[in-house]
Design an enzyme around this catalytic site. Structure first.
Site, PDB file in Angstrom:
ATOM      1  N   ARG A 192       9.412 -14.313  11.029  1.00 15.75           N
ATOM      2  CA  ARG A 192       8.073 -14.654  10.523  1.00 15.75           C
ATOM      3  C   ARG A 192       6.973 -13.798  11.154  1.00 15.75           C
ATOM      4  O   ARG A 192       5.821 -14.194  11.184  1.00 15.75           O
ATOM      5  CB  ARG A 192       7.762 -16.142  10.708  1.00 15.75           C
ATOM      6  CG  ARG A 192       8.742 -17.064  10.018  1.00 15.75           C
ATOM      7  CD  ARG A 192       8.209 -18.476   9.867  1.00 15.75           C
ATOM      8  NE  ARG A 192       9.239 -19.364   9.329  1.00 15.75           N
ATOM      9  CZ  ARG A 192      10.044 -20.115  10.081  1.00 15.75           C
ATOM     10  NH1 ARG A 192       9.919 -20.104  11.385  1.00 15.75           N
ATOM     11  NH2 ARG A 192      10.956 -20.872   9.515  1.00 15.75           N
ATOM     12  N   LYS A 227      -1.028  -2.915   3.674  1.00 18.30           N
ATOM     13  CA  LYS A 227      -0.253  -3.268   2.486  1.00 18.30           C
ATOM     14  C   LYS A 227       1.187  -2.846   2.734  1.00 18.30           C
ATOM     15  O   LYS A 227       1.468  -1.674   2.988  1.00 18.30           O
ATOM     16  CB  LYS A 227      -0.787  -2.547   1.253  1.00 18.30           C
ATOM     17  CG  LYS A 227      -1.955  -3.246   0.596  1.00 18.30           C
ATOM     18  CD  LYS A 227      -2.176  -2.662  -0.800  1.00 18.30           C
ATOM     19  CE  LYS A 227      -3.368  -3.272  -1.475  1.00 18.30           C
ATOM     20  NZ  LYS A 227      -3.588  -2.687  -2.823  1.00 18.30           N
ATOM     21  N   GLU A 248      -4.153  11.490  -3.246  1.00 21.05           N
ATOM     22  CA  GLU A 248      -4.899  10.359  -2.676  1.00 21.05           C
ATOM     23  C   GLU A 248      -6.178  10.850  -1.993  1.00 21.05           C
ATOM     24  O   GLU A 248      -7.194  10.153  -1.984  1.00 21.05           O
ATOM     25  CB  GLU A 248      -4.031   9.587  -1.679  1.00 21.05           C
ATOM     26  CG  GLU A 248      -2.751   8.999  -2.263  1.00 21.05           C
ATOM     27  CD  GLU A 248      -2.961   7.767  -3.142  1.00 21.05           C
ATOM     28  OE1 GLU A 248      -4.115   7.375  -3.379  1.00 21.05           O
ATOM     29  OE2 GLU A 248      -1.945   7.201  -3.602  1.00 21.05           O
ATOM     30  N   LYS A 300     -10.720   4.873   3.876  1.00 20.18           N
ATOM     31  CA  LYS A 300      -9.773   3.765   3.711  1.00 20.18           C
ATOM     32  C   LYS A 300     -10.097   2.626   4.664  1.00 20.18           C
ATOM     33  O   LYS A 300     -10.104   1.448   4.285  1.00 20.18           O
ATOM     34  CB  LYS A 300      -8.342   4.273   3.948  1.00 20.18           C
ATOM     35  CG  LYS A 300      -7.266   3.194   3.875  1.00 20.18           C
ATOM     36  CD  LYS A 300      -6.640   3.082   2.515  1.00 20.18           C
ATOM     37  CE  LYS A 300      -5.631   1.955   2.430  1.00 20.18           C
ATOM     38  NZ  LYS A 300      -4.329   2.382   1.931  1.00 20.18           N
ATOM     39  N   GLU A 336      -7.942  -7.477  -0.884  1.00 14.90           N
ATOM     40  CA  GLU A 336      -8.162  -6.960  -2.235  1.00 14.90           C
ATOM     41  C   GLU A 336      -8.710  -8.005  -3.196  1.00 14.90           C
ATOM     42  O   GLU A 336      -8.108  -8.316  -4.228  1.00 14.90           O
ATOM     43  CB  GLU A 336      -6.868  -6.347  -2.799  1.00 14.90           C
ATOM     44  CG  GLU A 336      -7.134  -5.492  -4.029  1.00 14.90           C
ATOM     45  CD  GLU A 336      -5.972  -4.561  -4.389  1.00 14.90           C
ATOM     46  OE1 GLU A 336      -5.519  -3.824  -3.503  1.00 14.90           O
ATOM     47  OE2 GLU A 336      -5.551  -4.577  -5.541  1.00 14.90           O
ATOM     48  N   ARG A 342     -11.357  -3.332  -2.607  1.00 16.75           N
ATOM     49  CA  ARG A 342     -10.154  -2.598  -2.234  1.00 16.75           C
ATOM     50  C   ARG A 342      -9.368  -2.108  -3.442  1.00 16.75           C
ATOM     51  O   ARG A 342      -8.660  -1.099  -3.370  1.00 16.75           O
ATOM     52  CB  ARG A 342      -9.266  -3.460  -1.335  1.00 16.75           C
ATOM     53  CG  ARG A 342      -8.056  -2.715  -0.843  1.00 16.75           C
ATOM     54  CD  ARG A 342      -7.329  -3.421   0.273  1.00 16.75           C
ATOM     55  NE  ARG A 342      -6.196  -2.612   0.685  1.00 16.75           N
ATOM     56  CZ  ARG A 342      -5.477  -2.829   1.758  1.00 16.75           C
ATOM     57  NH1 ARG A 342      -5.766  -3.836   2.554  1.00 16.75           N
ATOM     58  NH2 ARG A 342      -4.469  -2.035   2.067  1.00 16.75           N
ATOM     59  N   ASN A 391      -7.073   2.086  -5.979  1.00 16.73           N
ATOM     60  CA  ASN A 391      -5.968   2.267  -6.912  1.00 16.73           C
ATOM     61  C   ASN A 391      -6.357   3.063  -8.153  1.00 16.73           C
ATOM     62  O   ASN A 391      -5.699   2.957  -9.187  1.00 16.73           O
ATOM     63  CB  ASN A 391      -5.398   0.903  -7.320  1.00 16.73           C
ATOM     64  CG  ASN A 391      -4.567   0.296  -6.216  1.00 16.73           C
ATOM     65  OD1 ASN A 391      -3.714   0.960  -5.638  1.00 16.73           O
ATOM     66  ND2 ASN A 391      -4.825  -0.959  -5.914  1.00 16.73           N
ATOM     67  N   HIS A 403      -3.657   4.515 -10.296  1.00 15.28           N
ATOM     68  CA  HIS A 403      -2.385   3.945  -9.866  1.00 15.28           C
ATOM     69  C   HIS A 403      -1.732   3.066 -10.929  1.00 15.28           C
ATOM     70  O   HIS A 403      -0.506   2.945 -10.950  1.00 15.28           O
ATOM     71  CB  HIS A 403      -2.574   3.150  -8.575  1.00 15.28           C
ATOM     72  CG  HIS A 403      -2.705   4.011  -7.346  1.00 15.28           C
ATOM     73  ND1 HIS A 403      -3.685   4.968  -7.216  1.00 15.28           N
ATOM     74  CD2 HIS A 403      -1.977   4.062  -6.200  1.00 15.28           C
ATOM     75  CE1 HIS A 403      -3.556   5.561  -6.036  1.00 15.28           C
ATOM     76  NE2 HIS A 403      -2.537   5.037  -5.403  1.00 15.28           N
ATOM     77  N   HIS A 419       1.786   3.986 -11.631  1.00 19.28           N
ATOM     78  CA  HIS A 419       2.942   3.099 -11.407  1.00 19.28           C
ATOM     79  C   HIS A 419       3.801   3.005 -12.656  1.00 19.28           C
ATOM     80  O   HIS A 419       5.030   2.935 -12.578  1.00 19.28           O
ATOM     81  CB  HIS A 419       2.467   1.699 -11.012  1.00 19.28           C
ATOM     82  CG  HIS A 419       1.975   1.614  -9.598  1.00 19.28           C
ATOM     83  ND1 HIS A 419       1.405   0.466  -9.084  1.00 19.28           N
ATOM     84  CD2 HIS A 419       1.983   2.507  -8.591  1.00 19.28           C
ATOM     85  CE1 HIS A 419       1.068   0.676  -7.823  1.00 19.28           C
ATOM     86  NE2 HIS A 419       1.399   1.910  -7.507  1.00 19.28           N
ATOM     87  N   HIS A 446       5.034   9.760  -5.707  1.00 21.76           N
ATOM     88  CA  HIS A 446       3.941   8.826  -5.959  1.00 21.76           C
ATOM     89  C   HIS A 446       2.641   9.559  -6.287  1.00 21.76           C
ATOM     90  O   HIS A 446       1.959   9.253  -7.271  1.00 21.76           O
ATOM     91  CB  HIS A 446       3.766   7.917  -4.741  1.00 21.76           C
ATOM     92  CG  HIS A 446       2.600   6.987  -4.824  1.00 21.76           C
ATOM     93  ND1 HIS A 446       2.495   6.024  -5.806  1.00 21.76           N
ATOM     94  CD2 HIS A 446       1.474   6.864  -4.057  1.00 21.76           C
ATOM     95  CE1 HIS A 446       1.361   5.347  -5.643  1.00 21.76           C
ATOM     96  NE2 HIS A 446       0.722   5.841  -4.592  1.00 21.76           N
TER      97      HIS A 446
END
Lengths: 439, 439
Positions: free
Chosen positions: A196, A218, A260, A302, A312, A316, A320, A323, A327, A340
């Site tokens: 955890r 993330k 990026e 960032k 987010e 935030r 993206n 993206h 994606h 990517h």
């Protein structure tokens, strides 16, 4: 290297004369699916929120200009301000030769380095040395995963848990991610979920990971139906960026990371975008000072965004840009086929095309985006295999869908301005998809 | 049921005349692997900390004594105080017939109910009705997992992600755990990791889940080498305990849950333990008022501990009395062979035996623990298959190992007092293991 360090200092000093605009405005129009973001200080548009006045990411230059060549160069530090989960990003040449940067952030006596088959032969010994030199109480295990986005899945993640459990790691241990974005995302999620939650450190070795994925917490893995659908927000103890690791990076990986870097300019830092337009040849030629500056300024952008909106809820999401389309490309062509950043580059062109169709940006900006991506040797269109239906199918499970409505990051206004919105004409999206797909 | 409700009110009113001691002391002796906990107000031993004076779990009785029989009984609410992650536990008969308790905590329009093959035929329709009655905007999907601890693994967890992703759930959705501890732990972890975190609600249907596992945000799955080694701390939006669901619970499951009820008395609530000694026949006979009181008082104890120490830096570990030995039994005999509470009961006897060997408790307490567990029809020794080596092997990967040292929860002093410590004579542990194992 000494020369590079000097150039770096100079460029930073120059930079300090024209500081990055730190305030951003964040307004909630009537339609609450629509957020507008801007990097300029524009009083007529600014909406007052508590967030505006907060300085959330701070950088410090530790380099003493009087430093002699025989002394190690001190790194630049960018701080990610997240209350009791704040952490530093160290950026510099040769940092893996300076054990104290890593060792001060190791908790407990056991360390698990998570890396891959490409990076391990290059840097694993160096990292183990940095963790253990003068520090005999610490023991290090490692797990070496296959390399590639196609292995960012649950089966591969289980190998990290297996290793930690078989090695009888307890809560007082530290996981270290050594590699690119895939390794960082997987190691971070493993650290979040093992017992955890245990401590972890990011040592990104690609431009992509150094300017983006290692910063901000993330973490996660892909599902066969979509990218990064399973994961956690989980912050590292520190991010250590040794820019020397870029010396072994393939050209294609370098370009992928630049996608990026370009993104930060487009969404919130016009001045940085202009700097990139002028310095793209230096970046591609791996000029150390140019790369170090691009990494630092990307991390500052960032860190500031993450400090303002860790989970987010709005701002935030603007990171993206490109993206959602990207994606879809990665999922559509199969993970690992396109890098990517390559998919993000093509996705950025599509987002910019859509922004133009909506009448939100000038044609000149469309051209500048296409030009800089081409100069960076990045694709400016999706692969021919992609169809409109493939895009729509993957975009439907995007994390930015809310109650069935797909929200997108689109440019609006002069360069450096964007919106995160579900309030757009569906026809523009359809037209963009049709313009970039044969069927 | 009306009579039960009256009894419940009476017992609560009686209870209010002798309130549960709310302060606990929490001291750090020289050996920082050793924490001492006590439920008594004992000034001579009390060490001042900011935590002592905080009231962290609050209960409210919403039942109006003038309520007529034709009106629904209002539930008891126990609040878990965790700042902006605080949530209520509703406890009462027939709560699943009252849609508003659930509906007020649903976020978004999509709900995924995670349940198992045993519970689904009994309560799934009722829960779907409670979620959707008068609420046509909400649509409900469900995923029905196999029943049993042996399925609390990554492969089964993936079925939850598959269902959510195939159904195109987005971040504005709610996961609902309907079942016992295994379902709650898995659904909670799935909610924590799906899209990096979505809302979830616990509807526990076993005593075990109602008194313990549904409260406090511990979620996760097992690894073949140990229990709950992969997971997250992730709090629900609410816990809804409809005590009517216990009407369908098998006797063995009922007894299993009582092991955790007995635990609360032993570690921090002497008065509750004495109440249990007197009321065990009523609990086993499923007297609704006795069960409701035991659930409420257990939730109060759990909520208070969790509010004081959410991430288990010390105090919360005491909730694991008997669990280190118990987890070894569960792992050793194979998940699902012994119920969790059965293993905890045998583990509690072992922890008590070890406490006695260390000279920390009187023989009379050893006898009382053995007696109450026997009355509850719970085992008081591990299965014969368990060897000393099997115990040691599993205990070595327990989450309470710190830098190689196994810390245990042991009783020390009068009933209601315990310690969480790695500072004990290793011989006592060895002697206990040998006393309970044939080899």
């Amino acid at each position: 290297m000494a020369s590079a360090a000097t150039n770096f200092s100079l460029s930073l000093r120059n930079k300090q004369q024209t500081p990055i605009p730190k305030s951003s405005f964040f307004s909630f129009p009537n339609n609450n699916n629509h957020f507008r973001f801007n990097s300029n200080n524009c009083p007529s548009l600014s909406v007052s929120t508590a967030r505006n006045s907060r300085m959330c990411a701070t950088s410090s230059r530790l380099t003493d200009p009087s430093t002699t060549k025989s002394q190690p160069t001190l790194p630049t530090t960018v701080q990610v301000d997240l209350g009791n989960r704040s952490y530093p990003i160290y950026i510099g040449s040769g940092l893996l030769n300076e054990p104290h940067y890593l060792q001060r952030h190791v908790h407990g006596k056991r360390v698990l380095v998570v890396t891959n088959k490409t990076v391990a032969p290059l840097y694993l010994d160096k990292v183990v040395d940095a963790l253990t030199r003068g520090n005999p109480n610490v023991s290090v295990e490692s797990v070496i995963l296959p390399d590639g986005e196609q292995y960012k899945d649950m089966d591969t993640l289980m190998k990290v848990f297996d290793k930690a459990i078989e090695s009888r790691f307890d809560r007082r241990c530290t996981f270290v991610a050594l590699g690119g974005g895939v390794i960082g995302d997987m190691c971070g999620f493993a650290a979040a979920a093992f017992l955890r939650g245990v401590n972890f450190i990011q040592i990104p070795t690609t431009v992509m990971a150094q300017v983006d994925s290692s910063v901000g917490g993330k973490t996660g893995i892909n599902h066969r139906l979509g990218k990064n659908l399973i994961g956690a927000f989980y912050q590292p103890q520190c991010v250590l960026i040794d820019t020397d690791t870029l010396n072994t990076l393939p050209d294609r990986e370098l370009a992928s990371g630049l996608a990026e870097v370009i993104k930060y300019g487009l969404i919130r830092d016009a001045e940085f975008f202009e700097w990139q337009e002028k310095n793209m040849p230096a970046l591609l030629a791996r000029d150390p000072s140019a790369l170090a500056y691009a990494i630092k300024r990307s991390c500052e952008n960032k860190a500031e965004v993450v400090s303002l909106d860790e989970k987010e809820s709005g701002l935030r999401a603007t990171l993206n840009l490109g993206h959602t389309f990207g994606h879809a490309i990665e999922t559509g062509v199969g993970y690992g086929q396109w890098l990517h950043g390559e998919a993000v580059a093509a996705g950025t062109v599509m987002a910019v095309d859509m922004s133009y169709r909506l009448g939100w940006i000038d044609e000149s900006l469309v051209k500048r985006v296409g030009d800089i991506l081409k100069h960076a040797k990045l694709p400016t269109a999706p692969p021919e295999i992609m169809t409109v239906d493939m895009f729509k199918s993957v975009m439907a499970v995007d994390k930015k869908v809310a109650d069935g409505l797909l929200r997108l990051i689109l440019l609006k206004g002069p360069i450096g301005n964007c919106v995160f919105t579900g309030d757009y004409d569906r026809k523009a999206l359809d037209d963009t998809l049709r313009a970039f797909c044969k069927s």
